[in-house]
Write a protein that holds these residues in place. Structure first.
Motif, PDB file in Angstrom:
ATOM      1  N   PRO A 147       0.834  -1.118  -0.043  1.00  6.16           N
ATOM      2  CA  PRO A 147      -0.227  -0.068   0.048  1.00  6.16           C
ATOM      3  C   PRO A 147       0.848   1.058   0.024  1.00  6.16           C
ATOM      4  CG  PRO A 147       0.085  -0.894   2.226  1.00  6.16           C
ATOM      5  CD  PRO A 147       0.859  -1.853   1.358  1.00  6.16           C
ATOM      6  N   GLY A 148       0.398   2.419  -0.347  1.00  6.72           N
ATOM      7  CA  GLY A 148       1.000   3.870  -0.247  1.00  6.72           C
ATOM      8  C   GLY A 148       0.898   4.193   0.996  1.00  6.72           C
ATOM      9  N   PHE A 149       1.640   5.029   1.348  1.00  6.03           N
ATOM     10  CA  PHE A 149       1.635   5.668   2.837  1.00  6.03           C
ATOM     11  C   PHE A 149       0.357   6.223   3.102  1.00  6.03           C
ATOM     12  CE2 PHE A 149       2.435   9.292   6.086  1.00  6.03           C
ATOM     13  CZ  PHE A 149       2.950   8.559   6.963  1.00  6.03           C
ATOM     14  N   VAL A 150      -0.306   7.073   2.296  1.00  2.67           N
ATOM     15  CA  VAL A 150      -1.427   7.538   2.689  1.00  2.67           C
ATOM     16  C   VAL A 150      -2.661   6.579   2.848  1.00  2.67           C
ATOM     17  CG1 VAL A 150      -3.328   9.236   1.842  1.00  2.67           C
ATOM     18  CG2 VAL A 150      -0.965   9.885   1.724  1.00  2.67           C
ATOM     19  N   GLU A 151      -2.639   5.517   1.745  1.00  4.78           N
ATOM     20  CA  GLU A 151      -3.697   4.348   2.003  1.00  4.78           C
ATOM     21  C   GLU A 151      -3.317   3.809   3.499  1.00  4.78           C
ATOM     22  OE1 GLU A 151      -4.328   0.185  -0.416  1.00  4.78           O
ATOM     23  OE2 GLU A 151      -2.873   1.699  -1.194  1.00  4.78           O
ATOM     24  N   HIS A 152      -2.078   3.506   3.677  1.00  2.00           N
ATOM     25  CA  HIS A 152      -1.980   2.855   4.969  1.00  2.00           C
ATOM     26  C   HIS A 152      -2.325   3.587   6.264  1.00  2.00           C
ATOM     27  CE1 HIS A 152      -0.230   0.220   8.063  1.00  2.00           C
ATOM     28  NE2 HIS A 152       0.258   1.261   8.515  1.00  2.00           N
ATOM     29  N   LEU A 153      -1.987   4.947   6.143  1.00  4.21           N
ATOM     30  CA  LEU A 153      -2.322   5.839   7.183  1.00  4.21           C
ATOM     31  C   LEU A 153      -3.915   5.978   7.343  1.00  4.21           C
ATOM     32  CD1 LEU A 153      -0.697   7.725   9.280  1.00  4.21           C
ATOM     33  CD2 LEU A 153      -1.507   9.510   7.558  1.00  4.21           C
ATOM     34  N   ALA A 154      -4.617   5.851   6.513  1.00  2.98           N
ATOM     35  CA  ALA A 154      -6.079   5.648   6.484  1.00  2.98           C
ATOM     36  C   ALA A 154      -6.608   4.233   6.680  1.00  2.98           C
ATOM     37  CB  ALA A 154      -6.882   6.248   5.260  1.00  2.98           C
ATOM     38  N   SER A 155      -5.866   3.356   6.919  1.00  2.00           N
ATOM     39  CA  SER A 155      -6.478   1.835   7.205  1.00  2.00           C
ATOM     40  C   SER A 155      -7.071   1.644   8.543  1.00  2.00           C
ATOM     41  CB  SER A 155      -5.281   0.899   6.607  1.00  2.00           C
ATOM     42  OG  SER A 155      -4.306   0.870   7.517  1.00  2.00           O
ATOM     43  N   SER A 156      -7.697   0.715   8.706  1.00  2.00           N
ATOM     44  CA  SER A 156      -8.333   0.061   9.710  1.00  2.00           C
ATOM     45  C   SER A 156      -7.022  -0.459  10.622  1.00  2.00           C
ATOM     46  CB  SER A 156      -9.462  -0.730   9.784  1.00  2.00           C
ATOM     47  OG  SER A 156      -9.025  -1.724   9.003  1.00  2.00           O
ATOM     48  N   THR A 157      -6.107  -1.050   9.961  1.00  2.00           N
ATOM     49  CA  THR A 157      -4.828  -1.512  10.526  1.00  2.00           C
ATOM     50  C   THR A 157      -4.159  -0.652  11.412  1.00  2.00           C
ATOM     51  OG1 THR A 157      -5.027  -3.219   8.795  1.00  2.00           O
ATOM     52  CG2 THR A 157      -2.949  -2.974  10.242  1.00  2.00           C
ATOM     53  N   PHE A 158      -3.778   0.581  10.691  1.00  2.00           N
ATOM     54  CA  PHE A 158      -3.150   1.445  11.368  1.00  2.00           C
ATOM     55  C   PHE A 158      -3.798   1.919  12.752  1.00  2.00           C
ATOM     56  CE2 PHE A 158      -1.895   6.001  12.189  1.00  2.00           C
ATOM     57  CZ  PHE A 158      -0.677   5.862  12.767  1.00  2.00           C
ATOM     58  N   TRP A 159      -4.959   2.172  12.581  1.00  2.00           N
ATOM     59  CA  TRP A 159      -5.982   2.785  13.677  1.00  2.00           C
ATOM     60  C   TRP A 159      -6.111   1.848  14.779  1.00  2.00           C
ATOM     61  CZ3 TRP A 159      -5.363   7.689  14.610  1.00  2.00           C
ATOM     62  CH2 TRP A 159      -5.152   8.576  13.434  1.00  2.00           C
ATOM     63  N   PHE A 160      -6.125   0.555  14.425  1.00  2.00           N
ATOM     64  CA  PHE A 160      -6.541  -0.475  15.269  1.00  2.00           C
ATOM     65  C   PHE A 160      -5.160  -0.574  16.448  1.00  2.00           C
ATOM     66  CE2 PHE A 160      -5.527  -4.886  16.674  1.00  2.00           C
ATOM     67  CZ  PHE A 160      -6.461  -5.168  17.368  1.00  2.00           C
ATOM     68  N   GLU A 161      -3.938  -0.111  15.718  1.00  2.00           N
ATOM     69  CA  GLU A 161      -2.750  -0.547  16.450  1.00  2.00           C
ATOM     70  C   GLU A 161      -2.553   0.787  17.363  1.00  2.00           C
ATOM     71  OE1 GLU A 161       0.526   0.074  13.488  1.00  2.00           O
ATOM     72  OE2 GLU A 161       0.239  -2.218  12.934  1.00  2.00           O
ATOM     73  N   SER A 162      -3.139   2.051  16.860  1.00  2.00           N
ATOM     74  CA  SER A 162      -2.855   3.089  17.582  1.00  2.00           C
ATOM     75  C   SER A 162      -3.937   3.019  19.075  1.00  2.00           C
ATOM     76  CB  SER A 162      -3.323   4.318  16.951  1.00  2.00           C
ATOM     77  OG  SER A 162      -2.128   4.598  15.844  1.00  2.00           O
ATOM     78  N   MET A 163      -5.209   2.728  18.390  1.00  3.93           N
ATOM     79  CA  MET A 163      -6.451   2.879  19.363  1.00  3.93           C
ATOM     80  C   MET A 163      -6.205   1.741  20.466  1.00  3.93           C
ATOM     81  SD  MET A 163      -8.138   5.410  18.663  1.00  3.93           S
ATOM     82  CE  MET A 163      -8.633   6.559  17.125  1.00  3.93           C
ATOM     83  N   GLN A 164      -5.833   0.592  20.200  1.00  8.87           N
ATOM     84  CA  GLN A 164      -5.649  -0.184  21.462  1.00  8.87           C
ATOM     85  C   GLN A 164      -4.762  -0.104  22.442  1.00  8.87           C
ATOM     86  OE1 GLN A 164      -3.912  -4.113  20.287  1.00  8.87           O
ATOM     87  NE2 GLN A 164      -2.634  -2.999  18.571  1.00  8.87           N
ATOM     88  N   ASN A 165      -3.787   1.014  22.068  1.00 11.10           N
ATOM     89  CA  ASN A 165      -2.862   1.400  23.223  1.00 11.10           C
ATOM     90  C   ASN A 165      -3.464   2.835  23.938  1.00 11.10           C
ATOM     91  OD1 ASN A 165      -0.690  -0.298  23.485  1.00 11.10           O
ATOM     92  ND2 ASN A 165       0.195   0.486  21.077  1.00 11.10           N
ATOM     93  N   TRP A 166      -3.983   3.512  23.072  1.00 10.30           N
ATOM     94  CA  TRP A 166      -4.543   4.633  23.546  1.00 10.30           C
ATOM     95  C   TRP A 166      -5.391   4.326  24.829  1.00 10.30           C
ATOM     96  CZ3 TRP A 166      -5.610   8.445  18.800  1.00 10.30           C
ATOM     97  CH2 TRP A 166      -4.501   8.721  18.134  1.00 10.30           C
ATOM     98  N   GLN A 167      -6.588   3.700  24.510  1.00 12.33           N
ATOM     99  CA  GLN A 167      -7.578   3.403  25.395  1.00 12.33           C
ATOM    100  C   GLN A 167      -6.856   2.734  26.718  1.00 12.33           C
ATOM    101  OE1 GLN A 167      -8.524   0.114  26.474  1.00 12.33           O
ATOM    102  NE2 GLN A 167      -7.386  -1.122  25.051  1.00 12.33           N
ATOM    103  N   SER A 168      -5.804   1.975  26.440  1.00 11.36           N
ATOM    104  CA  SER A 168      -5.310   1.500  27.728  1.00 11.36           C
ATOM    105  C   SER A 168      -4.452   2.432  28.634  1.00 11.36           C
ATOM    106  CB  SER A 168      -4.334   0.294  27.440  1.00 11.36           C
ATOM    107  OG  SER A 168      -3.358   0.474  26.768  1.00 11.36           O
ATOM    108  N   GLU A 169      -4.121   3.436  28.130  1.00 15.46           N
ATOM    109  CA  GLU A 169      -3.188   4.484  28.549  1.00 15.46           C
ATOM    110  C   GLU A 169      -4.370   5.321  29.645  1.00 15.46           C
ATOM    111  OE1 GLU A 169      -0.344   4.529  28.996  1.00 15.46           O
ATOM    112  OE2 GLU A 169       0.259   3.023  27.641  1.00 15.46           O
ATOM    113  N   PHE A 170      -5.598   5.842  29.017  1.00 16.19           N
ATOM    114  CA  PHE A 170      -6.378   6.530  29.672  1.00 16.19           C
ATOM    115  C   PHE A 170      -7.112   5.742  30.753  1.00 16.19           C
ATOM    116  CE2 PHE A 170      -5.903   9.092  25.743  1.00 16.19           C
ATOM    117  CZ  PHE A 170      -5.804  10.306  26.573  1.00 16.19           C
ATOM    118  N   LEU A 171      -7.151   4.268  30.484  1.00 17.12           N
ATOM    119  CA  LEU A 171      -7.476   3.597  31.591  1.00 17.12           C
ATOM    120  C   LEU A 171      -6.664   3.558  32.793  1.00 17.12           C
ATOM    121  CD1 LEU A 171      -9.431   1.389  32.792  1.00 17.12           C
ATOM    122  CD2 LEU A 171      -8.489  -0.519  31.431  1.00 17.12           C
ATOM    123  N   ALA A 172      -5.316   3.602  32.614  1.00 21.27           N
ATOM    124  CA  ALA A 172      -4.467   3.418  33.638  1.00 21.27           C
ATOM    125  C   ALA A 172      -4.633   4.867  34.525  1.00 21.27           C
ATOM    126  CB  ALA A 172      -3.071   3.344  33.045  1.00 21.27           C
TER     127      ALA A 172
END
Length: 203
Positions: A147-172
């Motif tokens: 994939p191109g960079f913009v395509e990857h940045l808009a993908s669910s894979t990239f945001w799944f990686e980010s959101m799974q960590n973000w939610q755990s940090e705010f829970l902590a």
């Protein structure tokens, strides 16, 4: 001590990640790579900065939110009544931006949040680039077009990686804020005095 622990776990992550990555390469009929080359792969860069990004987001938001928000009884909150607050300034040399005044003083007055914001953007960028390179490598192993960079940045894979960590940090942080209302740790600056009532806010 914290720096030493950070380095220990980075090395541990790198060693384990190198092993995992080589297993994946071998499974796809590729030659394994050495440790120094692994450190430049998207596999390592993405995993590392994905975590750093969430930590800096957590701390930056924590710094900003504690400016105006309060939690009754929490050791992590400023007092609800402004009259109860005490600014303790010990004798010593005043930081130079304060002495300089003007814009320098204004920026310095927000420098902690600015620093966390810049660290978050730096980590987010490296996570995005590393994640893209890891996705490229994975697609190539499967014989698919990367994939191109913009395509990857808009993908669910990239945001799944980010959101799974973000939610755990705010829970902590939520856990720390709430648990310090009712629980104590003797001599810890993150805890109210053992004898303090639950309704007491701050230390």
């Amino acid at each position: 001590m914290l720096l030493a622990l950070t380095l220990v776990f980075i090395v541990g992550q790198a060693v384990a990640g190198h092993h995992v990555h080589n297993q994946e390469l071998v499974e796809h009929g590729r030659m394994p790579i050495d440790f120094s080359h692994y450190l430049a792969t998207g596999h390592f860069v993405s995993a590392t900065f994905e975590n750093w990004e969430s930590e800096f987001l957590q701390m930056g938001m924590y710094v900003l939110l504690t400016v105006s928000l309060r939690q009754r009884g929490s050791a992590e909150s400023r007092p609800l009544d402004p009259a109860q607050e005490q600014n303790r300034i010990e004798p010593g040399r005043t930081p130079w931006p304060v002495r300089r005044g003007g814009l320098w003083k204004v920026l310095y007055g927000h420098s902690l949040a600015i620093a966390f914001g810049l660290l978050f953007l730096f980590s987010f960028t490296l996570h995005a680039l590393g994640s893209w390179r890891a996705e490229e490598a994975e697609q190539q192993l499967k014989g698919l077009p990367p994939p191109g960079f913009v395509e990857h940045l808009a993908s669910s894979t990239f945001w799944f990686e980010s959101m799974q960590n973000w939610q755990s940090e705010f829970l902590a942080v939520l856990s720390l804020v709430v648990l310090t209302i009712f629980l104590r740790q003797k001599d810890s600056p993150q805890s109210k005095p053992v004898e303090a009532p639950h309704t007491q806010t701050g230390d």
